[in-house]
Every structure is written in C-alpha cells, then in structure tokens.
Motif scaffolding. Structure first.
Motif, PDB file in Angstrom:
ATOM      1  N   VAL A  25       3.197 -51.718  40.813  1.00 37.43           N
ATOM      2  CA  VAL A  25       4.622 -51.719  41.101  1.00 37.43           C
ATOM      3  C   VAL A  25       5.275 -52.987  40.570  1.00 37.43           C
ATOM      4  O   VAL A  25       4.646 -54.031  40.419  1.00 37.43           O
ATOM      5  CB  VAL A  25       4.894 -51.610  42.616  1.00 37.43           C
ATOM      6  CG1 VAL A  25       4.453 -50.280  43.126  1.00 37.43           C
ATOM      7  CG2 VAL A  25       4.218 -52.714  43.361  1.00 37.43           C
ATOM      8  N   ASP A  26       6.563 -52.826  40.282  1.00 36.48           N
ATOM      9  CA  ASP A  26       7.384 -53.959  39.883  1.00 36.48           C
ATOM     10  C   ASP A  26       8.563 -53.934  40.841  1.00 36.48           C
ATOM     11  O   ASP A  26       9.396 -53.036  40.765  1.00 36.48           O
ATOM     12  CB  ASP A  26       7.815 -53.757  38.424  1.00 36.48           C
ATOM     13  CG  ASP A  26       8.752 -54.827  37.961  1.00 36.48           C
ATOM     14  OD1 ASP A  26       9.113 -55.680  38.788  1.00 36.48           O
ATOM     15  OD2 ASP A  26       9.126 -54.811  36.780  1.00 36.48           O
ATOM     16  N   GLY A  27       8.617 -54.894  41.776  1.00 36.53           N
ATOM     17  CA  GLY A  27       9.565 -54.736  42.866  1.00 36.53           C
ATOM     18  C   GLY A  27       9.131 -53.541  43.672  1.00 36.53           C
ATOM     19  O   GLY A  27       7.986 -53.459  44.069  1.00 36.53           O
ATOM     20  N   ASP A  28      10.035 -52.566  43.874  1.00 33.71           N
ATOM     21  CA  ASP A  28       9.538 -51.359  44.524  1.00 33.71           C
ATOM     22  C   ASP A  28       9.613 -50.152  43.605  1.00 33.71           C
ATOM     23  O   ASP A  28       9.655 -49.016  44.042  1.00 33.71           O
ATOM     24  CB  ASP A  28      10.235 -51.106  45.854  1.00 33.71           C
ATOM     25  CG  ASP A  28      11.672 -50.713  45.691  1.00 33.71           C
ATOM     26  OD1 ASP A  28      12.171 -50.858  44.572  1.00 33.71           O
ATOM     27  OD2 ASP A  28      12.270 -50.264  46.671  1.00 33.71           O
ATOM     28  N   ILE A  29       9.636 -50.392  42.300  1.00 31.36           N
ATOM     29  CA  ILE A  29       9.581 -49.283  41.342  1.00 31.36           C
ATOM     30  C   ILE A  29       8.150 -49.145  40.839  1.00 31.36           C
ATOM     31  O   ILE A  29       7.525 -50.128  40.447  1.00 31.36           O
ATOM     32  CB  ILE A  29      10.520 -49.560  40.149  1.00 31.36           C
ATOM     33  CG1 ILE A  29      11.948 -49.798  40.632  1.00 31.36           C
ATOM     34  CG2 ILE A  29      10.482 -48.408  39.173  1.00 31.36           C
ATOM     35  CD1 ILE A  29      12.599 -48.616  41.260  1.00 31.36           C
ATOM     36  N   LEU A 344       5.090 -39.784  38.963  1.00 32.32           N
ATOM     37  CA  LEU A 344       5.430 -40.816  39.934  1.00 32.32           C
ATOM     38  C   LEU A 344       6.016 -42.067  39.285  1.00 32.32           C
ATOM     39  O   LEU A 344       6.905 -42.679  39.868  1.00 32.32           O
ATOM     40  CB  LEU A 344       4.203 -41.161  40.778  1.00 32.32           C
ATOM     41  CG  LEU A 344       4.375 -40.994  42.273  1.00 32.32           C
ATOM     42  CD1 LEU A 344       5.179 -39.772  42.592  1.00 32.32           C
ATOM     43  CD2 LEU A 344       3.062 -40.953  42.973  1.00 32.32           C
ATOM     44  N   PRO A 345       5.570 -42.497  38.103  1.00 32.67           N
ATOM     45  CA  PRO A 345       6.163 -43.689  37.510  1.00 32.67           C
ATOM     46  C   PRO A 345       7.671 -43.549  37.365  1.00 32.67           C
ATOM     47  O   PRO A 345       8.176 -42.520  36.910  1.00 32.67           O
ATOM     48  CB  PRO A 345       5.489 -43.784  36.143  1.00 32.67           C
ATOM     49  CG  PRO A 345       4.186 -43.152  36.340  1.00 32.67           C
ATOM     50  CD  PRO A 345       4.406 -42.061  37.315  1.00 32.67           C
ATOM     51  N   GLY A 346       8.403 -44.592  37.775  1.00 33.02           N
ATOM     52  CA  GLY A 346       9.848 -44.541  37.713  1.00 33.02           C
ATOM     53  C   GLY A 346      10.478 -44.246  39.050  1.00 33.02           C
ATOM     54  O   GLY A 346      11.667 -44.484  39.237  1.00 33.02           O
ATOM     55  N   THR A 347       9.709 -43.741  40.002  1.00 29.26           N
ATOM     56  CA  THR A 347      10.284 -43.505  41.321  1.00 29.26           C
ATOM     57  C   THR A 347       9.993 -44.706  42.210  1.00 29.26           C
ATOM     58  O   THR A 347       9.351 -45.659  41.795  1.00 29.26           O
ATOM     59  CB  THR A 347       9.684 -42.256  41.970  1.00 29.26           C
ATOM     60  OG1 THR A 347       8.282 -42.420  42.001  1.00 29.26           O
ATOM     61  CG2 THR A 347      10.031 -41.032  41.200  1.00 29.26           C
ATOM     62  N   ARG A 348      10.482 -44.612  43.426  1.00 26.96           N
ATOM     63  CA  ARG A 348      10.291 -45.738  44.321  1.00 26.96           C
ATOM     64  C   ARG A 348       8.972 -45.624  45.064  1.00 26.96           C
ATOM     65  O   ARG A 348       8.429 -44.543  45.247  1.00 26.96           O
ATOM     66  CB  ARG A 348      11.456 -45.849  45.288  1.00 26.96           C
ATOM     67  CG  ARG A 348      12.576 -46.678  44.721  1.00 26.96           C
ATOM     68  CD  ARG A 348      13.782 -46.655  45.585  1.00 26.96           C
ATOM     69  NE  ARG A 348      13.459 -46.845  46.984  1.00 26.96           N
ATOM     70  CZ  ARG A 348      14.111 -46.250  47.952  1.00 26.96           C
ATOM     71  NH1 ARG A 348      15.107 -45.461  47.668  1.00 26.96           N
ATOM     72  NH2 ARG A 348      13.790 -46.461  49.197  1.00 26.96           N
ATOM     73  N   LEU A 349       8.500 -46.787  45.481  1.00 32.53           N
ATOM     74  CA  LEU A 349       7.205 -46.887  46.141  1.00 32.53           C
ATOM     75  C   LEU A 349       7.074 -45.948  47.334  1.00 32.53           C
ATOM     76  O   LEU A 349       6.080 -45.258  47.501  1.00 32.53           O
ATOM     77  CB  LEU A 349       7.053 -48.347  46.571  1.00 32.53           C
ATOM     78  CG  LEU A 349       5.918 -48.795  47.429  1.00 32.53           C
ATOM     79  CD1 LEU A 349       4.638 -48.502  46.726  1.00 32.53           C
ATOM     80  CD2 LEU A 349       6.059 -50.274  47.648  1.00 32.53           C
ATOM     81  N   ASP A 350       8.124 -45.866  48.136  1.00 37.95           N
ATOM     82  CA  ASP A 350       8.017 -45.080  49.362  1.00 37.95           C
ATOM     83  C   ASP A 350       8.137 -43.587  49.109  1.00 37.95           C
ATOM     84  O   ASP A 350       7.953 -42.784  50.006  1.00 37.95           O
ATOM     85  CB  ASP A 350       9.059 -45.538  50.379  1.00 37.95           C
ATOM     86  CG  ASP A 350      10.372 -45.851  49.740  1.00 37.95           C
ATOM     87  OD1 ASP A 350      10.415 -45.788  48.501  1.00 37.95           O
ATOM     88  OD2 ASP A 350      11.332 -46.161  50.434  1.00 37.95           O
TER      89      ASP A 350
END
Ligand code: SF4
Lengths: 368, 196, 189
Positions: A25-29, A344-350
C-alpha cells in the motif's frame, strides 16, 4: 511515498476463512495485491483417489465448508452420468429443496458477513440466527447440522421426515415477513449504503478475462447466465423462477442481487413442496454390494450453480472401485486468485474485505 | 435449451472439419469431449474462443503412469450455447512441457501454476508458474502423481497418536464387545430351544 | 481499636493468592482469538451470536492475539497453517489456553493419511481441552468452554507452563514437521 507491505489475514476478523491477502500500500491505496492460498490444503484430490466411490460420499462435503450440498450434488450428478443411472422423480425435488435451503443459508451468512467490514454487527446477529434455524431444519432432515452427506449417487439417502413441510413453511414465512426489515438494516441503511455504493466495480469486459461466474458476472453483464437456467439440472426446468441481474457491478448491486436471489429461492422451495410427487427416493447401487460399486470408464465434468458461480467436479473413472482422478473447480478460484491480483490495485485498503465478501471468496475450495 | 443436441453437433462440425480428432465422446446433451494432438490445442482453443466459447472453466492434468503419459484437460464453456467442451491431449511423462495458453485465456494463470505444482508439468510462457502456490517448502515429488504415496509420507513426517487401550469405560456400562458376545450366546440358546 | 497485626506471608504465598484472584476473574471473562483454522469453525458463528450466545459464559471474540486468552484450533492444521499458528501462539500473552476442536486435532480425523495435515496437535503446542466430533455441534463446543473454565478453577490448565518446561521437545517436534518454523513470504515475488 514509500510502499509498505500489509497482510489481511489469515488471522484477521475481516477475512472469511483461513487465507491471506498480501497488499503493498501507498497511504491507503493498494498498489499491488496477491492472495496467498493453501492454508486449508488437505490433499483432497489425492484422498479421493484413495477411497472408493461410496466412501467418497463422506469426504466430499468437506471441500467447501460453508456450502457442502453443492459438492454432493456435483459429485452425484457426475457419477450418475458416467454410470447411466436415472434418479427417481421424488429425489430430484428433495435435492432441489436441500440445495435451495443451502443457498438461503449461505446468502444469509454472507449478507451477515457484510456486517464486519462495514461495522454493523446487528446485521450479523440477525442473519446468523436465521441461518441457525436452517441448520436445525437440516438436522431434522439429514441428522447433521452442517455436513449432511444426504445427496448421494442414485438419489438421496432417506426420505423427508413426516411433517417437515410445516417447519420449512414456517421458516420461509418468517423470513419473507422480515425481508424488508433485512433490507432496511443492511442495504438501505445510509451508513452502509455510502460505504458500498460504487465500491470496487467489476467492468463487464474483464469478467471473461477473469473467468468470474455467478453473481459477480450476472451483475456485470446483465444477462441471466445461471446454470439452473442455461443447462437445467435436477428439475429446475419445471420450476418458474427468475435470475436477478444488474447492469453495473459494484458492491451494492452484488448485495442487491444476492437479496433478490433469497426471494427467488423461497419461491422455488415453495413450488417444490407443492409439486413433489410420491415415490422412491433412491435407486440401489451395485446390486446390494455398494461398497464395491464400480463405474464404467469415462471422463465427465459435472457442474452446479453455487452461490458463488459455476462449481464443477472433473471426474475420471478407469472402471475400478476408486475414482481414478477427481478435480475440483472451486467457484471462487477466478475471483479469489486472479481477481484480487488484477482488480484490487487502485482501490482503498479497507475495500479488500468488501471484495472478499461480496464476490464470495471461499478459501477451502481454492485450496482443497 | 431445446436445441442443445444441435449445439453439440455444431461444435463437432467446427472442430472435426479443420482438425484431426483422435477420439470424440458425447457425454451428455450439454457436454462433449475431443482428444486431439498436442500441437493443435492452441489453434483449437483460439477457434473456440472466436466462436463463442469464451470462458475457461477448468484446466488440469491426469497421470497415466502405465502409458508413461500425462493427459491435459482444457474445459471451455459458452453461456449462450450451453455446451461444455473438453479438449484433451497427451504429453510425454518424462519431460512434460506444454506451451501456456495465457495469451488466449488469461484466466489460466493460476490453473497452470497449480498444475505445475501438483504434476510437475512445465508451461513456458506463463511467468512465475514455477513458484509454489498451495504447498509450502515441499520436499518430495509432486503430490498428485500416481507414484506418490501420501500415507508413507504422512507416516514419515507426522507422528500418529498411540492408544494404549482401545476404549475407556467411563460410566460402568458393559463394553460393546461383551454385550455382543452375550447377545450371540443368547441367540444360540434360543435357537437350541433353551437346551444347553 | 482493632488489631492490625497479621502474620506476614512469604513471597510465594502472596503470589499464589494473587494468581487465585487473577484466575477467578480470568475464567469469568475469557477472550477467545478468532482464528478459523479449519472447517469446525463454521459452528462458531452460531455459538457467538444470539442462537447460543456465548457471552452468557463471559466469553467474547477478540481480534488480536496479544489481548486474547484462548486460542481455538478449529480443525485440521495443514503445515502452512501450523507455521502461522505457532507464530500466533507465541505472540499471545500469558496465561494462555488452547482448545482443540474436532477429531482432526486429536488424531488427524478423516485426513489421517493426507500429505499436508498434521495428526496430533499436542506435539506442537500444548492443548488444554479437546472437543471430539466431526464436526462437534454447537452445544459440544460450548461444553468445551465450560470445561476449560473448570480446569482453570482447579488449576489444571497448565499447558502454557508446560510449553516453557518442555520447550525443547516442542521445538524439536515443530522442526521435524516443518523443517524451519520461520515464515518466508515470498511466494509471489
Ligand atoms: S473434525 Fe471434521 S469438521 Fe472438524 S476440521 Fe476435521 S474434518 Fe472438518
């Protein structure tokens, strides 16, 4: 910014079952994500080669823990196709009742599971309590709450107990009465709605690339691609039901489809109970020597529509007592492994937990 | 639905017109299987994909040690003309290599990786298929080959629980064995009409 | 005026008294770790929610191993899970208890000859209570928890002490099955 590696699971309350999602993750992305399967691997395909056709009946429900009946159905259908058995009419209807009750139970469970990523535990409590009622009905019919070993090659193991119709009708009426309440609690609830609208969409073009089936596909391509309609097994061609579809697949429309399927399942069970004929429920196998029952040579791939999509057993017989090879096509194989890696890449962690929940990723059937 | 048998016929025509089919089986009205040469698989799958069989349902292998061969199975499905097509081909068991079908069906990525893990078949063209997916630190031959014996492996690696006696009688009931023997005696006695 | 004289207790006795008090509170509020290792875990949601309501026993689910008291091993353990289970077990703070649910944890159950599943759990981590059955129904699972509380009360739930005392034996068993206990997570790199 720096990339950081995070694990979702295996020990994580938001993860369904024993699997792990590795995320960078980068931040929450999410930048990259992978599923790490295999934590429930128990060598099923090898184990089935080492047991006879009849002994395998006790092994197969354990392939997918939450929805054991489709395994039994797919196995039984494959064995019947190879051996050329005609199943009694009454057994077909009993099978459909069991399968639809199982579909109800898993839809309730996954709708309740929506509670944990959205933080709404009330929903979970309601859904699991209703599921428990279904498990009790199963216990009355088959003798076990979860693993029934009820649908066997040649029919079903035993007839329905007397008076079970009342239990089923009472439960269905109760569920139908509270259906609106369920919707208000979950999908119409503003907090949940804001969380699941437009979350992790699945475009229609990529469905074919991934091989996703089931609700994930139907809600994306807007066509009633359901194996019960397309290639009806059991007696689904005699039953009148609809396949809910949507034209835009995000978390909300997938949950919505799931809830509409609940209504359809209720109506299917009611019709089955009305149409069910009297008669035998099983044809005897192997002329009294069922432990040494053999099946003619052949390759067969038998499929059943599970709550997550096309669930198949590929079975090879070489004419012996044991199956020569059994391969399981887990319904959540595409959305679990490839879907997580690609979408999933590009969406938010949660949102990862929401993907796992709404697409239906069942780790035991990926690992076998 | 009504013309499903004609679907099977249509498929057979498509394939049999342009390729050599070693064996054809019609398994049911929704399923048909073809055994073909190894070199034809890619072009057949491409042909099927362009004629509507756009979903790869399953990919796996079967081990036939007597014939010293692996059998690869590709199953494709068309949702509009509901027919499952099995395309099967045979590989040599000594050095099993099959070019990946990743450019045709991207969904095969993990199926091929798993087949490599469980059978040891190589799929050049699929990056990373040689890494382990399901097993971890595996130290034996691929487990789904017929010559691998899981019981021997399990006995070697995992200790079995040993039971010093067969059962523990907790509440002073007769053991099942004793009860059975008594029952037998009684039956014999009854058969003999109460005489000793 | 009341006498404030009392006999001075030795350090061990004071310790023991504190443990007794601690055990009393502990056994009435157990936090179990939600780690579903196998198929028996499917009977836990009915136990946790309103149908059987585990909270009347004073038990509740806990998300992190560092704050949990009870580790549930719900069913078969493949080698891959065993590696992570040992990590989890060692992260838990003491005192900690292990409940093995299902016949798979006792002797391998239906997978006794599988190449991926261990046969006997108490060779790798100490187990306090076993619940037999495949799968044990919810009442049996709840009964197992009540048994665990009884064991804590009678000071017989000493698995975690055993893990210290016979650490080498456990370590040797873990090594024999796993090769190396460390997790290498580079399967996709
Ligand atoms: S004991 Fe039975 S239900 Fe429990 S994990 Fe083992 S096989 Fe599954």
């Amino acid at each position: 910014m720096k990339e950081m590696k995070l694990f979702l699971g295996p020990q994580h309350p938001g993860m369904h079952g024993n699997a792990s999602v590795h995320m960078y993750v980068d931040g929450d992305i999410i930048k990259r994500a992978f599923l790490l399967p295999g934590m429930l691997h128990r060598g099923f395909e090898k184990g089935m080669e080492r047991h006879s056709w009849i002994n395998n009946i006790s092994l197969i429900p354990r392939v997918c823990v939450v929805e054991p009946d489709i395994n039994e159905m797919a196995f039984a259908m494959g064995a019947e196709t190879l051996a050329g058995i005609t199943v009694p009419e009454r057994a077909h209807y009993i099978r459909m009742i069991i399968l639809e009750l199982a579909r109800l139970s898993i839809h309730l469970m996954s709708y309740g599971g929506l509670g944990s990523p959205t933080g709404l535990y009330t929903l979970m409590y309601h859904a699991h309590t209703d599921r428990n009622t279904i498990l009790n009905i199963f216990e009355k019919i088959t003798g076990h709450r979860v693993y029934h070993q009820y649908i066997i090659p040649g029919g079903v193991r035993k007839d329905l107990p007397i008076g079970i119709e009342e239990d089923i009708h009472a439960f269905l009426d109760d569920l139908e009465n509270r259906y609106e309440e369920y919707r208000d609690l979950g999908i119409n609830n503003p907090t949940v709605l804001a969380r699941i609208t437009d979350t992790i969409p699945l475009p229609a073009e990529v469905v074919w690339e991934l091989g996703v089936t089931g609700i994930g596909m139907r809600s994306a391509v807007n066509k009633p691609y359901d194996l019960r309609k397309v290639m009806p097994y059991a007696r689904y061609d005699k039953i009148d039901f609809e396949v809910p579809v949507a034209d835009y697949s995000d978390a909300k429309s997938r949950v919505d489809c799931k809830l509409q399927e609940v209504i359809q399942s209720i109506s299917i069970i009611r019709q089955c109970l009305k149409l069910i004929p009297e008669g035998d429920v099983r044809v005897p196998l192997g002329r009294g020597q069922s432990m040494r029952w053999t099946i003619p040579k052949g390759h067969v791939y038998s499929v059943v529509e599970s709550s997550r999509g096309e669930f198949g057993y590929f079975m090879v017989s070489n004419g012996g007592v044991n199956p020569y090879r059994v391969g399981v096509r887990g319904a959540s194989y595409p959305q679990g492994l490839l879907g997580i890696e690609k979408y999933l890449p590009g969406t938010r962690l949660d949102d990862a937990a929401l993907w796992v929940d709404t697409m239906g990723v069942c780790s035991p059937e990926i690992d076998r | 639905m009504t013309n499903s048998m004609s679907n099977v016929k249509m498929v057979s025509e498509i394939i049999e017109n342009s390729y050599k089919v070693l064996k054809k089986e019609v398994i049911s009205q929704y399923q048909v299987s073809f055994e073909v040469n190894k070199d034809d698989v890619h072009s057949i799958l491409t042909l099927l994909k362009t004629s509507g069989w756009i979903q790869l349902s399953y990919l796996s292998a079967i081990d036939w040690p007597e014939e010293n061969e692996f059998e690869l199975v590709y199953i494709v499905f068309n949702w509009d003309k509901a027919v499952h097509i099995q395309i099967r081909t045979r590989l040599n068991r000594e050095n099993p290599v099959m070019n990946s079908i990743l450019p045709i069906f991207p969904g095969c990525k993990y199926y091929e990786r798993e087949t490599h893990e469980f059978f040891g078949i190589k799929f050049p063209g699929n990056p990373g298929h040689e890494k382990q997916l399901i097993l971890e630190e595996w130290d034996d031959i691929p487990p789904l080959r017929k010559d691998f014996d899981p019981r021997a492996y399990s006995d070697r690696k995992f200790v079995k629980r040993e039971y010093s006696n067969d059962f523990v009688n907790l509440n002073g009931e007769k053991s099942k064995q004793i009860a059975r023997e008594e029952r037998k005696e009684k039956i014999i006695k009854v058969r003999k009409g109460g005489r000793k | 005026m009341l006498s404030t004289k009392f006999t001075k207790l030795s350090k061990e006795e004071v310790d023991r008294k504190w443990w007794e008090i601690g055990d009393f509170f502990r056994r009435n509020s157990l936090w179990m770790l939600m780690y579903c290792t196998g198929c028996c875990a499917i009977e836990l949601p009915p136990a946790m929610t309103s149908a059987y309501d585990m909270e009347r026993l004073g038990m509740g689910p806990m998300a992190t191993p560092r704050q949990a008291d009870v580790l549930l091993v719900t069913g078969y353990l493949s080698l891959k899970t065993l590696r992570r289970l040992i990590y989890t077990y060692e992260q838990m703070s003491e005192p900690k208890y292990v409940v093995g649910i299902g016949s798979c944890t006792i002797n391998g159950g239906i997978y006794h000859d599988s190449h991926a599943v261990i046969n006997q759990l108490n060779r790798y981590v100490p187990v306090d209570v076993y619940v037999a059955g495949c799968m044990p129904n919810t009442e049996a699972v709840m009964n197992g928890f009540v048994d665990l509380m009884g064991l804590i009360k009678t000071k017989k739930a000493n698995g975690w002490k055993d893990y210290h005392a016979r650490n080498e034996w456990y370590m040797a068993n873990q090594k024999a099955a796993l090769g190396e206990v460390k997790v290498h997570d580079e399967f996709h790199e």
